[in-house]
Enzyme design. Structure first.
Site, PDB file in Angstrom:
ATOM      1  CE  LYS A  66      -4.193  -1.771   2.321  1.00  0.00           C
ATOM      2  NZ  LYS A  66      -5.137  -1.572   3.488  1.00  0.00           N
ATOM      3  CG  ASP A 102      -8.156   0.926   3.901  1.00  0.00           C
ATOM      4  OD1 ASP A 102      -9.277   0.028   3.476  1.00  0.00           O
ATOM      5  OD2 ASP A 102      -7.005   0.659   3.924  1.00  0.00           O
TER       6      ASP A 102
HETATM    7  P1  NDP Z   1       0.621  -3.460   8.609  1.00  0.00           P
HETATM    8  O1  NDP Z   1       1.131  -4.715   8.196  1.00  0.00           O
HETATM    9  O2  NDP Z   1       0.770  -2.368   7.942  1.00  0.00           O
HETATM   10  O3  NDP Z   1       0.701  -3.373   9.994  1.00  0.00           O
HETATM   11  C1  NDP Z   1       0.522  -4.298  10.839  1.00  0.00           C
HETATM   12  C2  NDP Z   1       0.425  -3.701  12.690  1.00  0.00           C
HETATM   13  O4  NDP Z   1       0.210  -4.947  13.285  1.00  0.00           O
HETATM   14  C3  NDP Z   1       1.508  -3.227  12.982  1.00  0.00           C
HETATM   15  O5  NDP Z   1       1.086  -1.932  13.698  1.00  0.00           O
HETATM   16  C4  NDP Z   1       2.277  -4.260  13.571  1.00  0.00           C
HETATM   17  O6  NDP Z   1       3.111  -3.704  14.465  1.00  0.00           O
HETATM   18  C5  NDP Z   1       1.103  -4.838  14.387  1.00  0.00           C
HETATM   19  N1  NDP Z   1       1.656  -6.304  14.676  1.00  0.00           N
HETATM   20  C6  NDP Z   1       1.536  -7.320  13.991  1.00  0.00           C
HETATM   21  N2  NDP Z   1       2.050  -8.436  14.576  1.00  0.00           N
HETATM   22  C7  NDP Z   1       2.182  -7.893  15.864  1.00  0.00           C
HETATM   23  C8  NDP Z   1       2.431  -8.650  17.222  1.00  0.00           C
HETATM   24  N3  NDP Z   1       2.498  -9.922  17.034  1.00  0.00           N
HETATM   25  N4  NDP Z   1       2.591  -7.753  18.359  1.00  0.00           N
HETATM   26  C9  NDP Z   1       2.226  -6.436  18.270  1.00  0.00           C
HETATM   27  N5  NDP Z   1       1.826  -5.931  17.183  1.00  0.00           N
HETATM   28  C10 NDP Z   1       1.934  -6.443  16.000  1.00  0.00           C
HETATM   29  O7  NDP Z   1      -1.099  -3.993   8.448  1.00  0.00           O
HETATM   30  P2  NDP Z   1      -2.255  -2.876   7.989  1.00  0.00           P
HETATM   31  O8  NDP Z   1      -2.213  -1.890   8.989  1.00  0.00           O
HETATM   32  O9  NDP Z   1      -2.894  -2.987   6.811  1.00  0.00           O
HETATM   33  O10 NDP Z   1      -3.411  -4.107   8.644  1.00  0.00           O
HETATM   34  C11 NDP Z   1      -3.581  -4.419  10.246  1.00  0.00           C
HETATM   35  C12 NDP Z   1      -4.997  -5.130  10.058  1.00  0.00           C
HETATM   36  O11 NDP Z   1      -5.995  -4.532   9.823  1.00  0.00           O
HETATM   37  C13 NDP Z   1      -4.791  -6.321   9.474  1.00  0.00           C
HETATM   38  O12 NDP Z   1      -5.553  -7.347  10.354  1.00  0.00           O
HETATM   39  C14 NDP Z   1      -5.896  -6.114   8.537  1.00  0.00           C
HETATM   40  O13 NDP Z   1      -6.565  -7.192   8.081  1.00  0.00           O
HETATM   41  C15 NDP Z   1      -6.709  -4.838   9.056  1.00  0.00           C
HETATM   42  N6  NDP Z   1      -7.391  -4.224   7.987  1.00  0.00           N
HETATM   43  C16 NDP Z   1      -8.830  -4.263   7.770  1.00  0.00           C
HETATM   44  C17 NDP Z   1      -9.076  -3.437   6.981  1.00  0.00           C
HETATM   45  C18 NDP Z   1     -10.703  -3.237   6.767  1.00  0.00           C
HETATM   46  O14 NDP Z   1     -11.324  -2.858   6.112  1.00  0.00           O
HETATM   47  N7  NDP Z   1     -11.440  -3.919   7.591  1.00  0.00           N
HETATM   48  C19 NDP Z   1      -8.623  -2.170   6.300  1.00  0.00           C
HETATM   49  C20 NDP Z   1      -7.172  -2.352   6.413  1.00  0.00           C
HETATM   50  C21 NDP Z   1      -6.522  -3.261   7.514  1.00  0.00           C
HETATM   51  P3  NDP Z   1       4.830  -3.390  14.291  1.00  0.00           P
HETATM   52  O15 NDP Z   1       4.901  -2.063  13.554  1.00  0.00           O
HETATM   53  O16 NDP Z   1       5.523  -3.159  15.384  1.00  0.00           O
HETATM   54  O17 NDP Z   1       5.210  -4.514  13.395  1.00  0.00           O
END
Ligand code: NDP
Length: 321
Positions: A66, A102
């Protein structure tokens, strides 16, 4: 000629978006197919170049591309510029335009969660990825006065706060380190809690211990399923909403951009429900595991003008996964 729309991500198998968009095309008699392209970062530029062809109406872009897609296109809309992330592409001739649907998706979810209550002014956001950017931008635009962002890697939350520096100049937008005690303290000062991490997407984990959740919050999980986080929040007495409303409305906005037609929301919602009933869960958002996260740092976004969000008639609700 049948037109093509593609979802580009890594991985993209079993996407709910496909079920929802294809149902909408078919319902309105639009000759278009929704395809899923699993493309690594190295393959992204070629995939994007391919979409410039007349055969395509456009594309959806998902994890992990993205943010990386921004320099590969010709123009970004205000929501895309403001968030630094693109999830939808449209064509203007051979030029590609990037959008972030989004943002309206989150606005619709927030409206539904808040219902007829007064819009709160304080929020806690867990996560600092692409989804969190749409959330934080939506909260700024909605007039929130205090937004605290927690992230496992603090530098990424700090990067997000810097990114929104100018558009958040009038309010308090802060990054804080991820410690249960600090989160607990902030939760006592907030009304809205959003999980924008992917914790709970593929496991039964919650980003926070159940014991620190107050009972009077409005809680949104961006994940499309009934997560442990939502279960715990609801058990504590909070109003909760899962990510389906956001998914539906970001998809509806993308559909309208590609086709120029209003999206058949009921048809899309039914297709989503069907796909979920068949056990399909989106792989969008699942980290591919073999690619580094995009750079956290970015230049400050231009100050964005607030736009009114359509008020939802629906009351805040509890959704079942
Ligand atoms: P990104 O990969 O950009 O971000 C992931 C986030 O989750 C980061 O803040 C990351 O932290 C955190 N994270 C992942 N694993 C862990 C862990 N084990 N412990 C702590 N923090 C963790 O993903 P997106 O922002 O695009 O998506 C995030 C969620 O939102 C997903 O589940 C996605 O499916 C959902 N989503 C839903 C949408 C909808 O339309 N409903 C639209 C967009 C997203 P760190 O930076 O520290 O790695």
């Amino acid at each position: 000629m049948t037109k093509r729309v593609v979802l580009i991500g890594h991985p993209v198998a079993h996407s709910l978006s496909g079920a929802m968009q294809q149902a909408a095309f078919d319902h309105l008699g639009i000759g278009a197919t929704y395809e899923q392209w699993d493309r690594t970062t190295l393959q992204l530029a070629d995939a994007v170049a391919e979409i410039r062809d007349d055969a395509f109406l456009g594309a959806n872009i998902t994890i992990p591309h993205k943010e990386r897609v921004v320099p590969l296109i010709d123009r970004s809309t205000e929501d895309a510029l403001a968030t630094g992330a693109i999830n939808t592409l449209t064509r203007e001739g051979r030029r590609l335009v990037g959008h972030n649907t989004d943002v309206p998706g989150f606005a619709a979810a927030l409206d539904r969660l808040v219902g007829r209550q007064k819009m709160p002014r304080q929020a806690v956001v867990l996560g600092a990825g692409g989804g969190a950017r749409a959330v934080v931008f939506g909260l700024i635009r909605q007039g929130f006065q205090r937004v605290i962002v927690f992230n496992r890697h603090l530098h990424r939350a700090e990067g997000l706060v810097r990114f929104f520096g100018r558009s958040a100049a009038h309010m308090e937008l802060k990054a804080m380190p991820w410690h249960d005690s600090i989160i607990e303290s902030e939760l006592t000062k907030t009304r809205v809690l959003v999980n924008a991490t992917s914790i709970g997407l593929v496991s039964d984990e919650s980003p926070v211990p159940a014991g620190i959740l107050p009972g009077d919050l409005l809680v949104l999980d961006l994940i499309y399923n009934r997560t442990r986080f939502l279960h715990d929040a609801e058990a504590a007495g909070s109003m909760v909403l899962d990510g389906e409303t956001m998914l539906l409305h970001q998809g509806a906005a993308a559909f309208s951009l590609w086709t120029g037609q209003p999206a058949p929301l009921d048809v899309m919602a039914a297709a989503l429900a069907d796909a979920r009933a068949q056990g399909l869960r989106s792989a969008e958002g699942e980290p591919a595991g073999d690619e580094p996260a995009p750079a956290a740092e970015a230049e400050p976004a231009p100050a964005a003008e607030a736009e009114p969000t359509p008020a939802s008639e629906e009351a805040a609700t509890t959704t079942a996964g």
